[in-house]
Design an enzyme around this catalytic site. Structure first.
Site, PDB file in Angstrom:
ATOM      1  N   LYS A 205       0.924  -1.062  -0.069  1.00 12.95           N
ATOM      2  CA  LYS A 205       0.059  -0.075   0.035  1.00 12.95           C
ATOM      3  C   LYS A 205       0.851   1.524   0.037  1.00 12.95           C
ATOM      4  O   LYS A 205       1.737   1.186   0.842  1.00 12.95           O
ATOM      5  CB  LYS A 205      -0.816  -0.001   1.144  1.00 12.95           C
ATOM      6  CG  LYS A 205      -1.736   1.447   1.233  1.00 12.95           C
ATOM      7  CD  LYS A 205      -2.751   1.372   2.824  1.00 12.95           C
ATOM      8  CE  LYS A 205      -3.324   2.533   3.019  1.00 12.95           C
ATOM      9  NZ  LYS A 205      -4.308   2.451   3.851  1.00 12.95           N
TER      10      LYS A 205
HETATM   11  C1  R5P Z   1      -2.255   4.698   6.537  1.00 14.77           C
HETATM   12  O1  R5P Z   1      -1.466   3.732   5.958  1.00 14.77           O
HETATM   13  C2  R5P Z   1      -2.836   4.075   7.694  1.00 14.77           C
HETATM   14  O2  R5P Z   1      -3.112   2.986   7.776  1.00 14.77           O
HETATM   15  C3  R5P Z   1      -4.102   4.767   7.930  1.00 14.77           C
HETATM   16  O3  R5P Z   1      -4.544   4.793   9.317  1.00 14.77           O
HETATM   17  C4  R5P Z   1      -5.285   4.575   6.888  1.00 14.77           C
HETATM   18  O4  R5P Z   1      -5.302   3.426   6.243  1.00 14.77           O
HETATM   19  C5  R5P Z   1      -5.052   5.921   5.946  1.00 14.77           C
HETATM   20  O5  R5P Z   1      -6.201   6.029   5.039  1.00 14.77           O
HETATM   21  P1  R5P Z   1      -6.462   7.154   4.393  1.00 14.77           P
HETATM   22  O6  R5P Z   1      -5.218   7.836   4.200  1.00 14.77           O
HETATM   23  O7  R5P Z   1      -7.416   6.809   3.163  1.00 14.77           O
HETATM   24  O8  R5P Z   1      -7.339   8.019   5.217  1.00 14.77           O
END
Ligand code: R5P
Length: 293
Positions: A205
């Site tokens: 990711k």
């Molecule tokens: C980022 O990698 C973390 O795991 C976060 O808590 C989350 O998954 C981020 O998601 P977003 O940036 O799309 O709100």
């Protein structure tokens, strides 16, 4: 170890060539993993499109109640029909989400200090492999901090999780963190997105950036794109479209969905791009249509 300055030949990402070791199983780089791991990967990456829509709502693990996620039990269920994977903590899932949703789970297994800490890069593994099995995790997510103080420990967390997951056929998703110390350049993301699969991560990711097609070409496993801070819906959909056009296998979005003016419309617009090859313009028009209903 090769010396760092010894590589003077220009890099060639062979962008025009499809991934070569692809026969037998449709998820990139996963041809030779075990049958059980393939079933879990198939629950993440839909066999029809080969892609995935992950919904990230694990923010509470270091932020507490984030804007938009004050009530997981209220906010998440309405969007579940339009996603493939719930990316969350075991506590968030067990307390607030029905186990009958039928969706795959990307279980966050690393944790560290809260957002009150200046340096968030020191994490540990906070979930045992037995509990990941009990949660029926389709993959385990580990945060990594390339270029930060906690880099080495975070890579150790990743390697140990990969080893534990291999025993039970559970893939590991390496999450590329960005933070104060880390530059958001394609140079940085290229480094991070190649280190993680070389250490055994089955999914990476990361964030969208310039030269993204070089990043996806050089990463031998599927990349899912993080959403990041809330953007206007049209911009978030354009980022999603570009990432998919440049080789991403899906998205793992949080705030750009649950902080949207209309999360249910937004998640459907994202789903159109990821699974149905819609353009960003088409998806945004669909979003507006649903939102104005
Ligand atoms: C980022 O990698 C973390 O795991 C976060 O808590 C989350 O998954 C981020 O998601 P977003 O940036 O799309 O709100």
């Amino acid at each position: 170890m090769a010396d760092k300055d010894g590589f003077k030949v220009a890099k060639n990402y062979h962008i025009d060539k499809p991934f070569a070791k692809q026969g037998g199983f449709y998820v990139k780089g996963m041809q030779d993993v075990d049958w059980g791991m393939k079933t879990r990967l198939s629950s993440i990456f839909q066999p029809g499109s080969g892609h995935t829509v992950m919904l990230a709502f694990d923010h509470g693990y270091f932020m507490g109640s984030t804007s938009g996620l004050e009530r997981l039990d209220v906010v998440i269920p309405p969007v579940i029909d339009y996603i493939d994977v719930l990316m969350a903590t075991r506590g968030g899932l067990r307390t607030c989400i029905s186990p009958s949703s039928g969706k795959a789970v990307a279980l966050r297994v690393s944790c560290g200090s809260s957002m009150l800490d200046e340096d968030l890069s020191h994490e540990v593994i906070g979930v045992s492999i037995e509990d990941a099995v009990r949660m029926n995790a389709s993959c385990m997510a580990v945060q990594t901090f390339i270029g930060a103080d906690g880099e080495k420990d975070s890579l150790d967390n990743l390697c140990k999780t990969v080893d534990a997951g291999l025993k039970y056929g559970i893939p590991t998703m390496g999450v590329v963190a960005v933070g104060k110390q880390m530059e958001r350049t394609s140079h940085f993301f290229k480094l991070a997105t190649r280190i993680l699969p070389e250490l055994g991560a089955h999914i990476v990711k990361t964030y969208y950036c310039d030269k993204f097609e070089e990043i996806t070409a050089a990463c031998p496993v599927p990349i899912v794109v993080a959403g990041g801070k809330k953007l206007p819906e049209d911009e978030a959909l354009t980022m999603c479209y570009r990432a998919m056009a440049e080789g991403a296998a899906g998205v793992d979005m949080g705030r750009n969905i649950f902080q949207s003016l209309d999360p249910v419309a937004m998640v459907q617009a994202v789903n159109m791009i990821v699974h149905k090859n819609a353009t960003d313009k088409e998806a945004y028009e669909f979003f507006l249509h649903l939102k104005n209903k």
